[in-house]
Design a protein around this motif. Structure first.
Motif, PDB file in Angstrom:
ATOM      1  N   ARG A 161      10.297 -29.764 164.629  1.00 11.14           N
ATOM      2  CA  ARG A 161      10.308 -28.317 164.353  1.00 11.14           C
ATOM      3  C   ARG A 161       9.893 -28.005 162.931  1.00 11.14           C
ATOM      4  NH1 ARG A 161      13.277 -25.713 168.422  1.00 11.14           N
ATOM      5  NH2 ARG A 161      14.251 -27.220 169.801  1.00 11.14           N
ATOM      6  N   ALA A 162       8.935 -28.786 162.445  1.00  9.41           N
ATOM      7  CA  ALA A 162       8.456 -28.581 161.078  1.00  9.41           C
ATOM      8  C   ALA A 162       7.157 -27.786 161.122  1.00  9.41           C
ATOM      9  CB  ALA A 162       8.199 -29.933 160.411  1.00  9.41           C
ATOM     10  N   GLN A 163       6.896 -27.147 160.007  1.00  6.05           N
ATOM     11  CA  GLN A 163       5.626 -26.438 159.880  1.00  6.05           C
ATOM     12  C   GLN A 163       4.576 -27.447 159.427  1.00  6.05           C
ATOM     13  OE1 GLN A 163       4.962 -22.242 158.156  1.00  6.05           O
ATOM     14  NE2 GLN A 163       5.342 -23.614 156.451  1.00  6.05           N
ATOM     15  N   LEU A 164       3.412 -27.448 160.082  1.00  4.85           N
ATOM     16  CA  LEU A 164       2.373 -28.402 159.691  1.00  4.85           C
ATOM     17  C   LEU A 164       1.269 -27.683 158.918  1.00  4.85           C
ATOM     18  CD1 LEU A 164       0.948 -31.363 161.547  1.00  4.85           C
ATOM     19  CD2 LEU A 164      -0.672 -29.606 160.920  1.00  4.85           C
ATOM     20  N   LYS A 165       0.965 -28.230 157.753  1.00  5.87           N
ATOM     21  CA  LYS A 165      -0.158 -27.691 156.987  1.00  5.87           C
ATOM     22  C   LYS A 165      -1.237 -28.758 156.970  1.00  5.87           C
ATOM     23  CE  LYS A 165       2.471 -24.406 154.337  1.00  5.87           C
ATOM     24  NZ  LYS A 165       3.104 -24.059 153.059  1.00  5.87           N
ATOM     25  N   ALA A 166      -2.421 -28.387 157.421  1.00  2.00           N
ATOM     26  CA  ALA A 166      -3.475 -29.395 157.591  1.00  2.00           C
ATOM     27  C   ALA A 166      -4.600 -29.206 156.597  1.00  2.00           C
ATOM     28  CB  ALA A 166      -4.021 -29.324 159.015  1.00  2.00           C
ATOM     29  N   THR A 167      -5.034 -30.319 156.025  1.00  2.00           N
ATOM     30  CA  THR A 167      -6.209 -30.303 155.167  1.00  2.00           C
ATOM     31  C   THR A 167      -6.917 -31.644 155.341  1.00  2.00           C
ATOM     32  OG1 THR A 167      -7.016 -29.912 152.915  1.00  2.00           O
ATOM     33  CG2 THR A 167      -4.938 -31.109 153.111  1.00  2.00           C
ATOM     34  N   SER A 168      -7.935 -31.892 154.512  1.00  2.00           N
ATOM     35  CA  SER A 168      -8.622 -33.177 154.657  1.00  2.00           C
ATOM     36  C   SER A 168      -9.070 -33.690 153.303  1.00  2.00           C
ATOM     37  CB  SER A 168      -9.837 -33.011 155.571  1.00  2.00           C
ATOM     38  OG  SER A 168     -10.837 -32.308 154.895  1.00  2.00           O
ATOM     39  N   LYS A 207      19.377 -36.037 158.839  1.00  2.00           N
ATOM     40  CA  LYS A 207      18.984 -34.704 158.358  1.00  2.00           C
ATOM     41  C   LYS A 207      18.001 -34.785 157.190  1.00  2.00           C
ATOM     42  CE  LYS A 207      22.967 -32.030 159.970  1.00  2.00           C
ATOM     43  NZ  LYS A 207      23.191 -32.874 161.130  1.00  2.00           N
ATOM     44  N   HIS A 208      17.035 -35.677 157.354  1.00  2.00           N
ATOM     45  CA  HIS A 208      16.010 -35.904 156.341  1.00  2.00           C
ATOM     46  C   HIS A 208      14.647 -35.723 156.974  1.00  2.00           C
ATOM     47  CE1 HIS A 208      16.711 -37.573 152.366  1.00  2.00           C
ATOM     48  NE2 HIS A 208      17.953 -37.803 152.762  1.00  2.00           N
ATOM     49  N   PRO A 209      13.642 -35.277 156.240  1.00  2.00           N
ATOM     50  CA  PRO A 209      12.295 -35.298 156.832  1.00  2.00           C
ATOM     51  C   PRO A 209      11.880 -36.751 157.073  1.00  2.00           C
ATOM     52  CG  PRO A 209      12.304 -34.072 154.742  1.00  2.00           C
ATOM     53  CD  PRO A 209      13.638 -34.749 154.861  1.00  2.00           C
ATOM     54  N   PRO A 210      11.093 -37.026 158.101  1.00  2.00           N
ATOM     55  CA  PRO A 210      10.635 -38.414 158.327  1.00  2.00           C
ATOM     56  C   PRO A 210       9.835 -38.915 157.127  1.00  2.00           C
ATOM     57  CG  PRO A 210       9.955 -36.950 160.128  1.00  2.00           C
ATOM     58  CD  PRO A 210      10.551 -36.082 159.082  1.00  2.00           C
ATOM     59  N   GLU A 211       9.808 -40.245 156.956  1.00  2.00           N
ATOM     60  CA  GLU A 211       9.035 -40.799 155.842  1.00  2.00           C
ATOM     61  C   GLU A 211       7.532 -40.673 156.129  1.00  2.00           C
ATOM     62  OE1 GLU A 211      10.883 -44.520 154.071  1.00  2.00           O
ATOM     63  OE2 GLU A 211      12.197 -44.124 155.775  1.00  2.00           O
ATOM     64  N   HIS A 212       6.729 -40.925 155.083  1.00  2.00           N
ATOM     65  CA  HIS A 212       5.282 -40.710 155.201  1.00  2.00           C
ATOM     66  C   HIS A 212       4.631 -41.698 156.173  1.00  2.00           C
ATOM     67  CE1 HIS A 212       6.107 -38.179 151.851  1.00  2.00           C
ATOM     68  NE2 HIS A 212       6.416 -39.193 151.062  1.00  2.00           N
ATOM     69  N   LEU A 213       3.662 -41.176 156.937  1.00  2.00           N
ATOM     70  CA  LEU A 213       3.041 -41.973 158.002  1.00  2.00           C
ATOM     71  C   LEU A 213       1.522 -41.979 157.868  1.00  2.00           C
ATOM     72  CD1 LEU A 213       5.043 -40.255 160.875  1.00  2.00           C
ATOM     73  CD2 LEU A 213       5.403 -42.605 160.083  1.00  2.00           C
ATOM     74  N   LEU A 214       0.946 -43.123 158.206  1.00  2.00           N
ATOM     75  CA  LEU A 214      -0.521 -43.224 158.199  1.00  2.00           C
ATOM     76  C   LEU A 214      -1.005 -43.698 159.568  1.00  2.00           C
ATOM     77  CD1 LEU A 214      -3.265 -43.303 156.641  1.00  2.00           C
ATOM     78  CD2 LEU A 214      -2.730 -45.661 156.038  1.00  2.00           C
ATOM     79  N   PHE A 215      -1.956 -42.963 160.134  1.00  2.00           N
ATOM     80  CA  PHE A 215      -2.575 -43.367 161.401  1.00  2.00           C
ATOM     81  C   PHE A 215      -4.031 -43.732 161.145  1.00  2.00           C
ATOM     82  CE2 PHE A 215       0.534 -40.067 163.012  1.00  2.00           C
ATOM     83  CZ  PHE A 215       1.461 -41.011 163.444  1.00  2.00           C
ATOM     84  N   TYR A 216      -4.457 -44.856 161.711  1.00  2.00           N
ATOM     85  CA  TYR A 216      -5.875 -45.197 161.559  1.00  2.00           C
ATOM     86  C   TYR A 216      -6.459 -45.726 162.861  1.00  2.00           C
ATOM     87  CZ  TYR A 216      -4.850 -50.254 161.040  1.00  2.00           C
ATOM     88  OH  TYR A 216      -4.464 -51.548 161.243  1.00  2.00           O
ATOM     89  N   ALA A 268      15.601 -40.133 161.462  1.00  2.00           N
ATOM     90  CA  ALA A 268      15.447 -39.175 160.357  1.00  2.00           C
ATOM     91  C   ALA A 268      16.219 -37.895 160.670  1.00  2.00           C
ATOM     92  CB  ALA A 268      13.966 -38.878 160.121  1.00  2.00           C
ATOM     93  N   ALA A 269      16.149 -37.450 161.926  1.00  2.00           N
ATOM     94  CA  ALA A 269      16.859 -36.220 162.306  1.00  2.00           C
ATOM     95  C   ALA A 269      18.364 -36.414 162.164  1.00  2.00           C
ATOM     96  CB  ALA A 269      16.489 -35.837 163.733  1.00  2.00           C
ATOM     97  N   GLN A 270      18.863 -37.613 162.565  1.00  3.36           N
ATOM     98  CA  GLN A 270      20.300 -37.871 162.441  1.00  3.36           C
ATOM     99  C   GLN A 270      20.739 -37.833 160.982  1.00  3.36           C
ATOM    100  OE1 GLN A 270      20.655 -41.614 164.497  1.00  3.36           O
ATOM    101  NE2 GLN A 270      20.887 -40.649 166.513  1.00  3.36           N
TER     102      GLN A 270
END
Ligand code: ADE
Length: 353
Positions: free
Chosen positions: A96-103, A68-77, A64-66
């Protein structure tokens, strides 16, 4: 957006912090939340275990960095405490992205999600914990946002209702859940970067995590004490860190070494037995055995007998009991295994099972 929701959105700390920042740790040791944050690895090298996930993520992030795109969406379970949130923070740091967290439960209305999405900056990571608790109407707003970066909102009601479409900045959604089965197929399929299952850790990995945490906490721990904590840690880093801190407390109060004996005393005081079962785990097994003749017993009946939420039994207690081979899940309910009966018998030698 509700004020609760606003509070739950935090930007990841921009300050660089590594596991070597032990002086900072020592001066703020009273703050439990801060400690939990600090024991979390903040660089990949410090993240122990989950090798397969790490390998896959590193390729995905590099590619994704190569481009120059944000990574695709990911799900962890996976069960609680295995490092889903930690992975999200590591990805933010790596990219080096800003993370915004919610639930999930914090997003109560469609407007809450619309406000979160429209406030994203290009390249941001939006982390939604407990995504299985998002309601259906909100989920449907998420689909086009994930797929084509557009936000479709309906304004008004009845014949005069109209849809407006807003373009969102490119972003990555990272979601976590302990209950993958509760996610709808359409939502799951939109995690185009991948759906990753976190596995329980091995004893060796847990010992390594305890070793690292003890170093950060600046506690001298004997090798046998590490092994003893690992044995009782439910193959889970969060539990290992909790047991380490409680054992450290006892050693400190007694002014003794952090030895195997101290660990055994501290954990026995907490009611945690030699395979890591607590009073509720043992009650669950005992109820199946004594009240329901070994099972099968349905989840709702079991929950009522234990005065516990069904979700807590499924999320917190069962994964480890299944992993130990102490219970089995059949179509007719839960049954106790011979191995669990032996374990209970050892704990209560006078009891006839
Ligand atoms: N603390 C919590 N999870 C961890 C992991 N996977 N590696 C190292 N320390 C941790």
């Amino acid at each position: 957006m509700s004020s609760k929701n606003k509070d739950s959105i935090t930007k990841s700390q921009k300050t660089e912090q590594t596991s070597q920042d032990t002086d900072v740790v020592a001066s703020r040791e009273g703050d439990v939340n801060f400690l939990d944050q600090t024991l979390r690895p903040t660089i990949w090298k410090d993240y122990i275990g989950q090798k397969n996930i790490k390998d896959n993520l590193q390729i995905l992030l590099t590619a994704a960095a190569q481009r120059k795109h944000p990574p695709e969406h990911l799900l962890f379970y996976g069960p609680p405490g295995l490092g889903k949130t930690t992975l999200a923070h590591l990805i933010a740091k790596e990219t080096r992205a800003q993370l915004k967290a919610t639930s999930g439960p914090a997003i109560e209305k469609v407007g809450d999600l619309a406000s979160i999405l429209t406030n994203l900056s290009p390249g941001d990571i939006l982390f939604i914990d407990e995504i299985h608790r998002l309601n259906k109407a909100i989920e449907e707003v998420l689909y086009p946002a994930m797929e084509s970066g557009s936000l479709d909102i309906i304004i008004g009601k009845g014949p005069s209702a109209r849809t407006i479409q807003l373009d969102l900045p490119p972003f990555t959604l990272i979601a976590a859940t302990t209950r993958i089965a509760l996610l709808s197929a359409p939502l799951r399929s939109r995690f185009s970067g991948g759906v990753f299952k976190l596995e329980f850790y091995t004893n060796e990995e847990i010992e390594e995590i305890i070793h690292r945490s003890a170093k950060i906490l600046k506690v001298d721990i004997e090798t046998e004490a590490k092994t003893e904590i690992a044995k009782r840690s439910r193959f889970t880093p969060r539990t290992a860190n909790y047991l380490l801190k409680r054992s450290r407390d006892l050693a400190q109060v007694r002014e003794s070494k952090l030895s195997k004996e101290t660990v055994m005393e501290a954990l026995n005081l907490l009611g945690i037995d030699e395979v890591g079962l607590n009073a509720t785990d043992r009650a669950l097994l005992t109820v199946i055995e004594e009240k329901f003749n070994g099972g099968p017993v349905g989840l709702n009946t079991l929950a009522a007998a234990l005065s516990e939420e069904q979700a807590t039994i499924e999320d917190v207690y069962e994964p480890y009991l299944l992993q130990l081979g102490f219970i089995e899940r059949t179509s007719r309910g839960r049954t106790i295994t011979e191995r669990a009966k032996q374990h209970l018998k050892l704990k209560n030698p006078n009891k006839l099972l």
